[in-house]
Design a protein around this motif. Sequence first.
Motif, mmCIF file in Angstrom:
data_model
loop_
_atom_site.group_PDB
_atom_site.id
_atom_site.type_symbol
_atom_site.label_atom_id
_atom_site.label_comp_id
_atom_site.label_asym_id
_atom_site.label_seq_id
_atom_site.Cartn_x
_atom_site.Cartn_y
_atom_site.Cartn_z
ATOM 1 N N ASN A 80 62.137 -72.201 49.942
ATOM 2 C CA ASN A 80 62.056 -70.871 50.556
ATOM 3 C C ASN A 80 61.712 -69.804 49.527
ATOM 4 O OD1 ASN A 80 62.614 -70.582 53.471
ATOM 5 N ND2 ASN A 80 64.447 -71.757 52.989
ATOM 6 N N LEU A 81 62.363 -69.860 48.361
ATOM 7 C CA LEU A 81 62.124 -68.848 47.338
ATOM 8 C C LEU A 81 60.714 -68.949 46.770
ATOM 9 C CD1 LEU A 81 65.555 -68.960 45.444
ATOM 10 C CD2 LEU A 81 64.726 -67.155 46.963
ATOM 11 N N ASN A 136 58.233 -67.676 49.416
ATOM 12 C CA ASN A 136 58.321 -66.216 49.481
ATOM 13 C C ASN A 136 57.632 -65.563 48.289
ATOM 14 O OD1 ASN A 136 59.665 -66.130 51.889
ATOM 15 N ND2 ASN A 136 61.683 -65.792 51.028
ATOM 16 N N PHE A 175 69.105 -60.338 52.584
ATOM 17 C CA PHE A 175 69.908 -61.534 52.866
ATOM 18 C C PHE A 175 70.565 -61.476 54.245
ATOM 19 C CE2 PHE A 175 70.039 -61.342 48.147
ATOM 20 C CZ PHE A 175 69.366 -62.528 47.889
ATOM 21 N N LEU A 183 65.771 -66.169 53.571
ATOM 22 C CA LEU A 183 66.679 -65.758 52.508
ATOM 23 C C LEU A 183 68.139 -65.822 52.964
ATOM 24 C CD1 LEU A 183 64.725 -62.776 50.922
ATOM 25 C CD2 LEU A 183 65.026 -65.093 50.027
ATOM 26 N N TYR A 184 68.376 -65.684 54.267
ATOM 27 C CA TYR A 184 69.734 -65.853 54.775
ATOM 28 C C TYR A 184 70.191 -67.304 54.575
ATOM 29 C CZ TYR A 184 73.510 -66.350 58.188
ATOM 30 O OH TYR A 184 74.709 -66.625 58.786
ATOM 31 N N VAL A 237 68.944 -69.325 52.279
ATOM 32 C CA VAL A 237 69.086 -69.478 50.831
ATOM 33 C C VAL A 237 70.464 -68.988 50.387
ATOM 34 C CG1 VAL A 237 68.247 -68.649 48.600
ATOM 35 C CG2 VAL A 237 66.619 -69.326 50.369
ATOM 36 N N TYR A 238 70.866 -67.828 50.889
ATOM 37 C CA TYR A 238 72.160 -67.261 50.520
ATOM 38 C C TYR A 238 73.301 -68.212 50.907
ATOM 39 C CZ TYR A 238 75.869 -63.734 50.115
ATOM 40 O OH TYR A 238 76.995 -63.059 49.765
ATOM 41 N N VAL A 249 69.002 -60.156 43.633
ATOM 42 C CA VAL A 249 67.581 -59.862 43.498
ATOM 43 C C VAL A 249 67.403 -58.685 42.551
ATOM 44 C CG1 VAL A 249 67.562 -58.327 45.488
ATOM 45 C CG2 VAL A 249 65.435 -59.403 44.750
ATOM 46 N N PHE A 263 64.611 -63.479 41.450
ATOM 47 C CA PHE A 263 65.853 -63.912 42.069
ATOM 48 C C PHE A 263 66.657 -64.676 41.018
ATOM 49 C CE2 PHE A 263 63.342 -63.159 45.830
ATOM 50 C CZ PHE A 263 64.267 -62.638 46.718
#
Length: 470
Positions: free
Chosen positions: A368-369, A372, A415, A432-433, A435-436, A448, A458
Amino acid sequence: MVRPNLRQTIIIGIVIFILAFGGIALLSLSNINQLQQEVVLVEQADDLLNLILEIRREEKNFFLYQDTSLFSVGKENLGKATAILGFLSEEFTGTQGEQHDIGLVRGIRDYAGLLEAIRSAPDEIGENSPEARALRETGQRLVEHSRAIAEYEREYILLINQELRMTMVIFMAVVAVVVLALVVFVSRSILGPLREVQEATRQIARGTFAPFAVKNAEDEIQQVCVALNSMVDELQKRQAQLVQAQKLSSIGTLASGIAHQLNNPLNNISTSVQILAEETAGRNDFADKMMDNITQETRRARDIVKGLLEFSRHKDFSPRPCNLKDILESAVRLAASQLGPRISVRIMVSDTAILFLDRRRFQEALLNLIINAGQAIGDDKGTIEIKTTPDGDHNILTISDTGAGIPPDVQERIFDPFFSTKDVGQGTGLGLYIVYGIIEEHRGSIRVESLPGMGTAFHIRLPLGQEGAA
């Protein structure tokens, strides 16, 4: 003309009710106090009448039995009557009361003078003498005036009582009007709109996202409608995002099935190339080079398929020692098709970096990161840099890009679930949610760091020990 809102209308209604209730209460209290005062005056008027009648009885005893106590008792009672009359005179307001007051004052004065004249020569004055007749006539007028005053005070009490009843009737009428106005107001301004809101929420529950018609934005109920309109807009966006998330989930399932199907052809290609390479080894350099290329690309395709299978496989969270660089390289391979040749990825991580991770979930977070970061760079050339920095018993993994950066107001919400700066249909707002959540599962933290036009970084802080990821 500005229409008052619900709060102002309620306050105005309460003020009107308090003023009306207070005015009527003060008027009623004044009438009750006046009534109480009049009761005292009636008692005084009765006492005055009784004193006059007592004087008349002594007068009759004098003429019948020559009882001289008239002169002492009569004089004393006349004094008392004068004192009572002085108290009553201060309360007379009508013409009729003042006339009787004047008549009593004169009568008492005349009666006292006649008593004094009779007392000076009692033997010379008979029952039918002019003095006796004058005394009896004056006494009769005293009785009439005192009775008139007592009757006057009683009638005044009845008048006050009638006024008090009228005040109570007016009060009940005012209360009835206020209650009726309150019922109409509550029904029209509160219950009606609330029924509309209730019906609209039922429609929303059925999936009908129709906006409310806002008539007065200053009204509190209408402000609820404005908030519901905002909620409807958000629900429509969330529905589109959830549909997109379901599509992505379906694509993941489809990718898993395709990966399984591709495994057999890739294995056959790899086996065939190995056999062919053994048969033609050394005969043709160009053929040998092509065989090596086919073998490498076959392995590369097999690694991608393996990565897809690991990514789509659902398992419980189970951290174990993992080589961080291997996970990073696998995530980069999976994201390569979306990054393209314009974006270079530099992995500056030690080959021996070992962390306790759930390989599949952590790879999902990295993927995901990285995607993005590639989207932030866009169509320009750019670089994604991945490196680690030791921090005591933790390791900080930094993924930075040379993209456009993130505005400060957006950084506070990146997030949040379903928050996305992309157009509807181009992102779910869940990346990102997720990922968190994955980083939190690993007992780590993520933050971030970004400035508009200066790229984004990040920073993921992960524990080194097994107890941190448990």
